[in-house]
Design a protein around this motif. Structure first.
Motif, mmCIF file in Angstrom:
data_model
loop_
_atom_site.group_PDB
_atom_site.id
_atom_site.type_symbol
_atom_site.label_atom_id
_atom_site.label_comp_id
_atom_site.label_asym_id
_atom_site.label_seq_id
_atom_site.Cartn_x
_atom_site.Cartn_y
_atom_site.Cartn_z
ATOM 1 N N ILE A 14 44.364 37.999 25.769
ATOM 2 C CA ILE A 14 43.634 37.424 26.902
ATOM 3 C C ILE A 14 44.422 36.201 27.339
ATOM 4 O O ILE A 14 44.652 35.289 26.538
ATOM 5 N N LYS A 15 44.873 36.213 28.595
ATOM 6 C CA LYS A 15 45.734 35.129 29.071
ATOM 7 C C LYS A 15 45.212 34.631 30.420
ATOM 8 O O LYS A 15 45.049 35.406 31.357
ATOM 9 N N LEU A 16 44.956 33.337 30.503
ATOM 10 C CA LEU A 16 44.488 32.727 31.742
ATOM 11 C C LEU A 16 45.657 32.069 32.466
ATOM 12 O O LEU A 16 46.387 31.267 31.880
ATOM 13 N N HIS A 17 45.834 32.435 33.731
ATOM 14 C CA HIS A 17 46.860 31.811 34.572
ATOM 15 C C HIS A 17 46.149 30.821 35.502
ATOM 16 O O HIS A 17 45.519 31.230 36.477
ATOM 17 N N GLN A 18 46.214 29.538 35.157
ATOM 18 C CA GLN A 18 45.474 28.509 35.897
ATOM 19 C C GLN A 18 45.857 28.460 37.367
ATOM 20 O O GLN A 18 44.991 28.384 38.232
ATOM 21 N N LYS A 19 47.159 28.486 37.665
ATOM 22 C CA LYS A 19 47.615 28.326 39.047
ATOM 23 C C LYS A 19 47.119 29.443 39.954
ATOM 24 O O LYS A 19 46.614 29.201 41.043
ATOM 25 N N SER A 20 47.287 30.687 39.507
ATOM 26 C CA SER A 20 46.888 31.828 40.341
ATOM 27 C C SER A 20 45.416 32.194 40.133
ATOM 28 O O SER A 20 44.899 33.055 40.832
ATOM 29 N N ARG A 21 44.764 31.536 39.168
ATOM 30 C CA ARG A 21 43.355 31.807 38.862
ATOM 31 C C ARG A 21 43.135 33.292 38.545
ATOM 32 O O ARG A 21 42.264 33.945 39.083
ATOM 33 N N ILE A 22 43.999 33.810 37.655
ATOM 34 C CA ILE A 22 43.938 35.210 37.224
ATOM 35 C C ILE A 22 43.761 35.242 35.705
ATOM 36 O O ILE A 22 44.451 34.523 34.984
#
Length: 136
Positions: A14-22
């Motif tokens: 599970i990986k959160l990409h803060q910039k792209s909000r994905i």
């Protein structure tokens, strides 16, 4: 909706990409789904959003810029997502997330249609009056 069984795929990453909000979730069967934070927020399984039965869903508006600030594991079967708008009461079980992944396009189109019918905006309230365009 089917519950968890020993055959239910479970997240291996599970990986959160803060910039792209994905939020990327890779499951044990090799499938990877990319969930916009907005999608997860407007389809929160909380009673506040999904109601207490079919047809009682509460349309979530102005959530285009929402992000996830914290992901908390719940046992070995779910995660709890804490969003930037303060919402944090939905428990996202593995089977729910997997079903979301399989049906994401259809669910998103239904959400956009409901927003359109309600004359509502995905933009946060302060921006809604200036930006009346829709994105795919």
């Amino acid at each position: 909706m089917a519950g968890l069984t020993k055959d239910t795929p479970y997240p291996t990453e599970i990986k959160l990409h803060q910039k792209s909000r994905i939020l990327d979730i890779t499951f044990s069967d090799g499938k990877t789904f990319q969930f916009p934070c907005e999608f997860l927020r407007v389809y929160s399984p909380s009673a506040e959003v999904s109601g207490h039965g079919p047809g009682q869903e509460v349309l979530q508006t102005g959530k285009k810029m929402v992000s996830i600030v914290k992901i908390e594991p719940v046992g070995n079967y779910a995660i709890q997502l804490n969003f930037t708008d303060g919402h944090n009461t939905g428990l996202y079980s593995w089977d729910l997330l997997y079903n979301f992944g399989l049906n994401q396009d259809k669910m998103w189109q239904r959400y956009l249609q409901r927003m359109d019918e309600a004359g509502a905006s995905r933009e946060p309230a302060s921006r809604a009056s200036t930006a009346q365009h829709s994105c795919k």
